[in-house]
Design a protein around this motif. Structure first.
Motif, PDB file in Angstrom:
ATOM      1  N   ARG A 220     118.995  -2.701 -19.965  1.00 21.40           N
ATOM      2  CA  ARG A 220     119.642  -4.238 -20.536  1.00 21.40           C
ATOM      3  C   ARG A 220     118.695  -5.312 -20.435  1.00 21.40           C
ATOM      4  NH1 ARG A 220     124.950  -1.806 -18.086  1.00 21.40           N
ATOM      5  NH2 ARG A 220     125.649  -0.941 -20.042  1.00 21.40           N
ATOM      6  N   ALA A 221     118.337  -5.391 -19.720  1.00 23.40           N
ATOM      7  CA  ALA A 221     117.427  -6.973 -18.626  1.00 23.40           C
ATOM      8  C   ALA A 221     116.424  -7.277 -19.618  1.00 23.40           C
ATOM      9  CB  ALA A 221     116.971  -6.688 -17.362  1.00 23.40           C
ATOM     10  N   GLY A 222     115.876  -5.768 -20.205  1.00 22.99           N
ATOM     11  CA  GLY A 222     113.560  -5.779 -21.444  1.00 22.99           C
ATOM     12  C   GLY A 222     113.280  -5.203 -20.541  1.00 22.99           C
ATOM     13  N   LEU A 223     114.114  -4.508 -18.910  1.00 27.90           N
ATOM     14  CA  LEU A 223     112.309  -3.964 -18.235  1.00 27.90           C
ATOM     15  C   LEU A 223     111.565  -3.091 -18.689  1.00 27.90           C
ATOM     16  CD1 LEU A 223     113.726  -4.481 -14.537  1.00 27.90           C
ATOM     17  CD2 LEU A 223     112.563  -6.009 -16.465  1.00 27.90           C
ATOM     18  N   GLY A 224     112.787  -1.960 -20.172  1.00 31.80           N
ATOM     19  CA  GLY A 224     111.740  -1.309 -20.474  1.00 31.80           C
ATOM     20  C   GLY A 224     112.570   0.192 -20.743  1.00 31.80           C
ATOM     21  N   VAL A 225     112.368   1.452 -21.399  1.00 33.88           N
ATOM     22  CA  VAL A 225     113.338   1.792 -22.756  1.00 33.88           C
ATOM     23  C   VAL A 225     114.123   2.901 -21.085  1.00 33.88           C
ATOM     24  CG1 VAL A 225     111.682   1.524 -24.674  1.00 33.88           C
ATOM     25  CG2 VAL A 225     110.905   3.123 -22.675  1.00 33.88           C
ATOM     26  N   ALA A 226     114.648   3.737 -21.821  1.00 32.82           N
ATOM     27  CA  ALA A 226     115.671   4.227 -20.370  1.00 32.82           C
ATOM     28  C   ALA A 226     115.748   6.219 -22.087  1.00 32.82           C
ATOM     29  CB  ALA A 226     116.847   3.874 -20.221  1.00 32.82           C
ATOM     30  N   LEU A 227     116.214   7.028 -21.193  1.00 30.12           N
ATOM     31  CA  LEU A 227     116.397   7.955 -22.114  1.00 30.12           C
ATOM     32  C   LEU A 227     118.058   7.868 -21.131  1.00 30.12           C
ATOM     33  CD1 LEU A 227     116.045  10.198 -23.514  1.00 30.12           C
ATOM     34  CD2 LEU A 227     114.743  11.881 -21.535  1.00 30.12           C
ATOM     35  N   LEU A 228     118.860   8.454 -22.354  1.00 32.81           N
ATOM     36  CA  LEU A 228     119.980   8.783 -21.507  1.00 32.81           C
ATOM     37  C   LEU A 228     121.116   9.919 -21.906  1.00 32.81           C
ATOM     38  CD1 LEU A 228     120.888   4.312 -21.753  1.00 32.81           C
ATOM     39  CD2 LEU A 228     120.658   6.087 -19.699  1.00 32.81           C
ATOM     40  N   ALA A 229     121.764  10.187 -21.707  1.00 30.13           N
ATOM     41  CA  ALA A 229     123.153  11.236 -22.142  1.00 30.13           C
ATOM     42  C   ALA A 229     123.782  10.573 -22.502  1.00 30.13           C
ATOM     43  CB  ALA A 229     123.006  12.178 -21.556  1.00 30.13           C
ATOM     44  N   THR A 230     124.837  10.027 -24.335  1.00 26.34           N
ATOM     45  CA  THR A 230     125.601   9.097 -24.168  1.00 26.34           C
ATOM     46  C   THR A 230     126.238   9.955 -25.447  1.00 26.34           C
ATOM     47  OG1 THR A 230     124.608   8.036 -26.328  1.00 26.34           O
ATOM     48  CG2 THR A 230     124.289   7.139 -24.208  1.00 26.34           C
ATOM     49  N   MET A 231     126.036  10.844 -25.551  1.00 29.00           N
ATOM     50  CA  MET A 231     127.404  11.972 -26.534  1.00 29.00           C
ATOM     51  C   MET A 231     127.887  11.307 -27.287  1.00 29.00           C
ATOM     52  SD  MET A 231     129.789  14.040 -23.901  1.00 29.00           S
ATOM     53  CE  MET A 231     130.130  14.391 -24.890  1.00 29.00           C
ATOM     54  N   GLY A 232     126.786  10.422 -28.690  1.00 24.37           N
ATOM     55  CA  GLY A 232     127.190  10.093 -29.659  1.00 24.37           C
ATOM     56  C   GLY A 232     126.991   8.586 -29.164  1.00 24.37           C
ATOM     57  N   SER A 233     127.571   8.066 -28.444  1.00 28.54           N
ATOM     58  CA  SER A 233     128.035   6.964 -28.087  1.00 28.54           C
ATOM     59  C   SER A 233     127.031   5.558 -27.992  1.00 28.54           C
ATOM     60  CB  SER A 233     129.347   6.433 -27.327  1.00 28.54           C
ATOM     61  OG  SER A 233     128.147   6.743 -25.886  1.00 28.54           O
ATOM     62  N   THR A 234     126.942   4.657 -28.057  1.00 28.43           N
ATOM     63  CA  THR A 234     125.689   3.533 -27.711  1.00 28.43           C
ATOM     64  C   THR A 234     126.358   2.592 -26.904  1.00 28.43           C
ATOM     65  OG1 THR A 234     124.922   3.096 -30.243  1.00 28.43           O
ATOM     66  CG2 THR A 234     124.493   1.287 -28.964  1.00 28.43           C
ATOM     67  N   PRO A 235     125.213   2.449 -25.112  1.00 26.94           N
ATOM     68  CA  PRO A 235     126.307   1.699 -24.758  1.00 26.94           C
ATOM     69  C   PRO A 235     125.774   0.525 -25.244  1.00 26.94           C
ATOM     70  CG  PRO A 235     124.281   3.080 -23.082  1.00 26.94           C
ATOM     71  CD  PRO A 235     124.289   3.449 -25.487  1.00 26.94           C
ATOM     72  N   GLU A 236     126.785  -0.596 -24.169  1.00 25.61           N
ATOM     73  CA  GLU A 236     127.317  -1.591 -24.292  1.00 25.61           C
ATOM     74  C   GLU A 236     125.762  -2.414 -23.733  1.00 25.61           C
ATOM     75  OE1 GLU A 236     130.060  -5.838 -23.584  1.00 25.61           O
ATOM     76  OE2 GLU A 236     130.354  -3.913 -22.815  1.00 25.61           O
ATOM     77  N   GLY A 237     125.280  -3.707 -24.606  1.00 21.08           N
ATOM     78  CA  GLY A 237     123.969  -4.431 -24.630  1.00 21.08           C
ATOM     79  C   GLY A 237     122.632  -3.220 -25.379  1.00 21.08           C
ATOM     80  N   LEU A 238     122.990  -2.452 -24.929  1.00 21.45           N
ATOM     81  CA  LEU A 238     121.068  -1.733 -25.579  1.00 21.45           C
ATOM     82  C   LEU A 238     121.780  -1.271 -27.417  1.00 21.45           C
ATOM     83  CD1 LEU A 238     121.457   0.482 -22.498  1.00 21.45           C
ATOM     84  CD2 LEU A 238     119.931  -1.345 -22.410  1.00 21.45           C
TER      85      LEU A 238
END
Length: 278
Positions: A220-238
């Motif tokens: 969220r702070a813009g330090l880089g990209v993240a690979l995440l498991a979110t089951m179709g949702s988008t985390p807040e702030g990303l």
């Protein structure tokens, strides 16, 4: 004209009280093992039923309004009465299970599993290596882990989809692609690095974190990209980054402590697989 919904839903009341007790929506979501948007949705439902706001923003913090202050003690009494009545009329509680999980699989998967498994389920979130050690000590009944089953104490439980995320409007700098990830060992981190390497994308780990909350904060702070498991949702702030290489899902497995009945292991693995394909 249809009358507004004036129901004070028990689930929404529990989220409201958790926000008050934990001092914020994010901590409430962690304690309830749900996502922060789910807690926010519950509070909005209560506000719609009450016809007024229950919280107000003070800087980055949320504070109770006068209406929220009036509701809080009543909500506590309603929840206490609800739980007392339910305990009196319910059938005997089934044997409880203690289920461990890595954080990547926990945020959206565990709340769904609670309804699927039924009975009393307690959860522990930790790194995979710690969960395996807890199983060997008998501190956990089962653990949801990354990777395929390797012996008769484990069962395959489907695949966990992975997607790239970054802060809204984030642009990759010149040079290697900055990655934010959990510190090693981490199966998701390994999958991120290997996927980028296979696509001839140079990568540098710009930020390491001990827990998933740190990875999310860094992204969220813009330090880089993240690979995440979110089951179709988008985390807040990303936001999703479909411009990056597609990532193969990670296999999941459920591992049991020694002596746990095999039918319990099989039923939990089936529940996990069903949840992952919903």
């Amino acid at each position: 004209m249809t009358a507004p919904n004036r129901t004070l839903d028990v689930v929404a009341l529990r989220s409201f009280v958790a926000v008050c007790d934990q001092g914020g929506f994010h901590r409430a979501a962690e304690v309830l093992h749900v996502s922060q948007p789910t807690v926010s949705h519950h509070v909005r439902r209560l506000e719609a039923a009450c016809g007024q706001n229950l919280f107000r923003k003070v800087g980055r913090a949320s504070r109770l309004t006068a209406a929220g202050g009036l509701l809080l003690p009543e909500a506590r009494r309603m929840l206490a009465l609800h739980d007392q009545v339910l305990a009196r009329v319910s059938a005997p509680t089934p044997t409880s299970l203690t289920l461990g999980s890595t954080e990547h699989a926990a945020d959206l998967l565990l709340p769904r599993l609670t309804g699927v498994l039924g009975g009393t389920v307690r959860f522990r979130l930790d790194r995979g290596v710690n969960l395996r050690a807890a199983l060997d000590r008998g501190d956990l009944d089962l653990a949801l882990l990354m990777g395929t089953a390797t012996d008769d104490r484990a069962a395959d439980a489907g695949d966990l989809a992975l997607r790239w995320f970054a802060a809204p409007g984030w642009r990759a700098p010149a040079g290697p692609l900055p990655l934010v990830a959990l510190d090693e060992p981490c199966a998701v981190r390994e999958r991120a690095v290997s996927t980028l390497a296979a696509a001839d994308v140079q990568v540098s780990v710009a930020c390491e974190a001990a827990y998933l909350a740190g990875v999310l904060a860094a992204a969220r702070a813009g330090l880089g990209v993240a690979l995440l498991a979110t089951m179709g949702s988008t985390p807040e702030g990303l936001e999703p980054r479909p411009d990056l290489p597609e990532v193969a899902p990670l296999p999941m497995s459920v591992r049991a402590r020694a002596g746990l009945p095999k039918d319990t292991l099989a039923s939990v693995a089936t529940a996990v697989a069903t949840t992952l394909t919903d």
